[in-house]
Scaffold this motif. Structure first.
Motif, PDB file in Angstrom:
ATOM      1  N   ASP A 120     -23.397  38.319  75.448  1.00 31.12           N
ATOM      2  CA  ASP A 120     -24.176  39.187  74.560  1.00 31.12           C
ATOM      3  C   ASP A 120     -24.101  40.631  75.032  1.00 31.12           C
ATOM      4  O   ASP A 120     -25.113  41.280  75.291  1.00 31.12           O
ATOM      5  N   LEU A 121     -22.863  41.125  75.129  1.00 25.85           N
ATOM      6  CA  LEU A 121     -22.601  42.496  75.591  1.00 25.85           C
ATOM      7  C   LEU A 121     -21.962  43.291  74.452  1.00 25.85           C
ATOM      8  O   LEU A 121     -20.767  43.594  74.479  1.00 25.85           O
ATOM      9  N   PRO A 122     -22.733  43.651  73.432  1.00 21.41           N
ATOM     10  CA  PRO A 122     -22.135  44.260  72.230  1.00 21.41           C
ATOM     11  C   PRO A 122     -21.543  45.640  72.461  1.00 21.41           C
ATOM     12  O   PRO A 122     -20.756  46.115  71.642  1.00 21.41           O
ATOM     13  N   CYS A 123     -21.920  46.310  73.559  1.00 22.19           N
ATOM     14  CA  CYS A 123     -21.414  47.656  73.834  1.00 22.19           C
ATOM     15  C   CYS A 123     -20.348  47.668  74.930  1.00 22.19           C
ATOM     16  O   CYS A 123     -19.955  48.748  75.399  1.00 22.19           O
ATOM     17  N   LEU A 124     -19.875  46.499  75.333  1.00 16.00           N
ATOM     18  CA  LEU A 124     -18.868  46.422  76.391  1.00 16.00           C
ATOM     19  C   LEU A 124     -17.597  47.159  75.992  1.00 16.00           C
ATOM     20  O   LEU A 124     -17.087  46.990  74.882  1.00 16.00           O
ATOM     21  N   ASP A 146     -27.542  43.700  85.733  1.00 13.62           N
ATOM     22  CA  ASP A 146     -27.766  44.148  84.360  1.00 13.62           C
ATOM     23  C   ASP A 146     -28.610  45.419  84.329  1.00 13.62           C
ATOM     24  O   ASP A 146     -29.025  45.949  85.361  1.00 13.62           O
ATOM     25  N   HIS A 147     -28.850  45.929  83.129  1.00 17.14           N
ATOM     26  CA  HIS A 147     -29.529  47.219  82.985  1.00 17.14           C
ATOM     27  C   HIS A 147     -30.986  47.167  83.392  1.00 17.14           C
ATOM     28  O   HIS A 147     -31.604  48.211  83.621  1.00 17.14           O
ATOM     29  N   ASP A 200     -33.834  45.877  74.151  1.00 15.06           N
ATOM     30  CA  ASP A 200     -32.416  45.829  74.502  1.00 15.06           C
ATOM     31  C   ASP A 200     -31.555  46.178  73.298  1.00 15.06           C
ATOM     32  O   ASP A 200     -30.550  46.894  73.415  1.00 15.06           O
ATOM     33  N   LEU A 201     -31.947  45.649  72.140  1.00 16.81           N
ATOM     34  CA  LEU A 201     -31.169  45.903  70.926  1.00 16.81           C
ATOM     35  C   LEU A 201     -31.252  47.373  70.530  1.00 16.81           C
ATOM     36  O   LEU A 201     -30.253  47.973  70.101  1.00 16.81           O
ATOM     37  N   ASP A 202     -32.429  47.981  70.703  1.00 14.73           N
ATOM     38  CA  ASP A 202     -32.559  49.413  70.441  1.00 14.73           C
ATOM     39  C   ASP A 202     -31.654  50.215  71.378  1.00 14.73           C
ATOM     40  O   ASP A 202     -31.026  51.204  70.964  1.00 14.73           O
ATOM     41  N   ALA A 203     -31.594  49.796  72.651  1.00 13.68           N
ATOM     42  CA  ALA A 203     -30.724  50.480  73.613  1.00 13.68           C
ATOM     43  C   ALA A 203     -29.262  50.348  73.217  1.00 13.68           C
ATOM     44  O   ALA A 203     -28.475  51.288  73.367  1.00 13.68           O
ATOM     45  N   VAL A 205     -28.131  50.034  70.167  1.00  9.70           N
ATOM     46  CA  VAL A 205     -27.915  50.913  69.024  1.00  9.70           C
ATOM     47  C   VAL A 205     -27.657  52.341  69.501  1.00  9.70           C
ATOM     48  O   VAL A 205     -26.765  53.035  68.992  1.00  9.70           O
ATOM     49  N   MET A 206     -28.420  52.779  70.502  1.00  7.87           N
ATOM     50  CA  MET A 206     -28.247  54.135  71.027  1.00  7.87           C
ATOM     51  C   MET A 206     -26.904  54.297  71.736  1.00  7.87           C
ATOM     52  O   MET A 206     -26.245  55.332  71.606  1.00  7.87           O
ATOM     53  N   LEU A 207     -26.477  53.273  72.472  1.00  4.92           N
ATOM     54  CA  LEU A 207     -25.215  53.355  73.210  1.00  4.92           C
ATOM     55  C   LEU A 207     -24.013  53.251  72.274  1.00  4.92           C
ATOM     56  O   LEU A 207     -22.985  53.888  72.490  1.00  4.92           O
ATOM     57  N   GLY A 208     -24.152  52.433  71.234  1.00  6.04           N
ATOM     58  CA  GLY A 208     -23.059  52.251  70.276  1.00  6.04           C
ATOM     59  C   GLY A 208     -22.447  50.885  70.378  1.00  6.04           C
ATOM     60  O   GLY A 208     -21.614  50.641  71.250  1.00  6.04           O
ATOM     61  N   PRO A 209     -22.829  49.939  69.514  1.00  3.94           N
ATOM     62  CA  PRO A 209     -22.289  48.587  69.583  1.00  3.94           C
ATOM     63  C   PRO A 209     -20.903  48.479  68.975  1.00  3.94           C
ATOM     64  O   PRO A 209     -20.424  49.396  68.306  1.00  3.94           O
ATOM     65  N   GLY A 210     -20.271  47.336  69.197  1.00  7.26           N
ATOM     66  CA  GLY A 210     -18.978  47.053  68.604  1.00  7.26           C
ATOM     67  C   GLY A 210     -19.078  46.843  67.107  1.00  7.26           C
ATOM     68  O   GLY A 210     -20.171  46.806  66.522  1.00  7.26           O
ATOM     69  N   ARG A 211     -17.933  46.694  66.475  1.00  8.83           N
ATOM     70  CA  ARG A 211     -17.869  46.632  65.015  1.00  8.83           C
ATOM     71  C   ARG A 211     -18.674  45.472  64.428  1.00  8.83           C
ATOM     72  O   ARG A 211     -19.404  45.648  63.450  1.00  8.83           O
ATOM     73  N   ALA A 212     -18.522  44.278  64.991  1.00 10.70           N
ATOM     74  CA  ALA A 212     -19.199  43.110  64.426  1.00 10.70           C
ATOM     75  C   ALA A 212     -20.711  43.243  64.535  1.00 10.70           C
ATOM     76  O   ALA A 212     -21.447  42.956  63.584  1.00 10.70           O
ATOM     77  N   THR A 213     -21.192  43.697  65.696  1.00  9.26           N
ATOM     78  CA  THR A 213     -22.632  43.853  65.891  1.00  9.26           C
ATOM     79  C   THR A 213     -23.185  44.966  65.011  1.00  9.26           C
ATOM     80  O   THR A 213     -24.253  44.817  64.404  1.00  9.26           O
ATOM     81  N   ALA A 214     -22.480  46.093  64.934  1.00  7.65           N
ATOM     82  CA  ALA A 214     -22.930  47.199  64.085  1.00  7.65           C
ATOM     83  C   ALA A 214     -23.048  46.759  62.631  1.00  7.65           C
ATOM     84  O   ALA A 214     -24.017  47.085  61.942  1.00  7.65           O
ATOM     85  N   ALA A 215     -22.062  45.996  62.163  1.00  6.55           N
ATOM     86  CA  ALA A 215     -22.090  45.530  60.778  1.00  6.55           C
ATOM     87  C   ALA A 215     -23.260  44.582  60.540  1.00  6.55           C
ATOM     88  O   ALA A 215     -23.934  44.644  59.499  1.00  6.55           O
TER      89      ALA A 215
END
Length: 235
Positions: A120-124, A146-147, A200-203, A205-215
């Motif tokens: 579950d690392l959408p911004c990796l 982790d963060h 975590d999900l808000d964080a 969003v701020m960092l910038g998730p990958g395409r699938a998560t953003a969609a």
């Protein structure tokens, strides 16, 4: 693991990602998201994690450990192998199945570097995992905290003779440290940002998730994601 998967080239790592049954996933998001939304989000984050890992240097193979057929399908679609974790309960189930998968891997593919990675690392970013793997090669076992500073985003076995010896779960960073694993200190925000809570999900969003998560977050209508979706995390 799928028998068609080849033996990794010498010095290249095999990534293991364990994902529980979707019906049990991300319960701490239940106050904000319904079961179907949580399921879709887990699969989207897994896609982004696998995409980033597949594009990292030094990674030969990826295997998803899961009893869930939907998770296994996503793994195959992303080019990863599948290790069938039988459904069941148990306080140490995650570590038990990671040890079993690592043992099976070593017996069928030979000894080599292994990475136990959160799914579950959408911004990796690929470069983060590449750098962590290179740093981990200097120690028999190492980990990335982790963060929150208490959990483990990745456990790396750089020594071909060392065992994975996972200690995931509450306070896993301390337990991995006490087990002799070296803590890696690189600046890898995407690698460290595993998602369990709304904060975590808000964080992410701020960092910038990958395409699938953003969609998926855009479809859900998660606050703040519309602007993030326009600057979708570059792979």
């Amino acid at each position: 693991m799928d028998p068609a998967h080849r033996t990794p080239p010498a010095g290249q790592a095999h990534v293991l990602i364990a994902v529980k049954e979707l019906g049990r996933a991300k319960s701490r998001l239940a106050a904000r998201l319904g079961p179907q939304e949580r399921t879709a989000l887990v699969l989207a984050m897994l896609r982004d994690t696998l995409t980033a890992a597949a594009n990292a240097s030094g990674i030969a193979e990826l295997t998803v450990i899961t009893p869930d057929p939907s998770v296994a399908r996503v793994a195959r679609e992303c080019g990863a192998g599948h290790y069938a974790d039988p459904a069941g309960e148990g306080g140490d189930r995650l570590n038990t199945v990671l040890r079993a998968a690592a043992t099976h891997l070593r017996s069928t593919h030979g000894r080599g570097p292994i990475v136990a990675l959160q799914g579950d690392l959408p911004c990796l970013r690929p470069g983060e995992l590449t750098a962590a793997l290179a740093a981990g090669a200097r120690a028999p076992r190492s980990f990335v905290v982790d963060h929150h500073g208490t959990g483990t985003a990745a456990l790396i076995v750089g020594d071909q003779e060392a065992d994975l010896d996972p200690a995931f779960g509450p306070d896993s960073a301390r337990r991995h440290r006490l087990s002799g694993a070296a803590e890696l200190t690189g600046d890898w925000p995407g690698l460290r940002l595993d998602v369990d809570t709304a904060a975590d999900l808000d964080a992410a969003v701020m960092l910038g998730p990958g395409r699938a998560t953003a969609a998926e977050l855009d479809r859900i209508g998660w606050p703040g994601v519309a602007g993030t979706a326009r600057r979708i995390h570059r792979r």
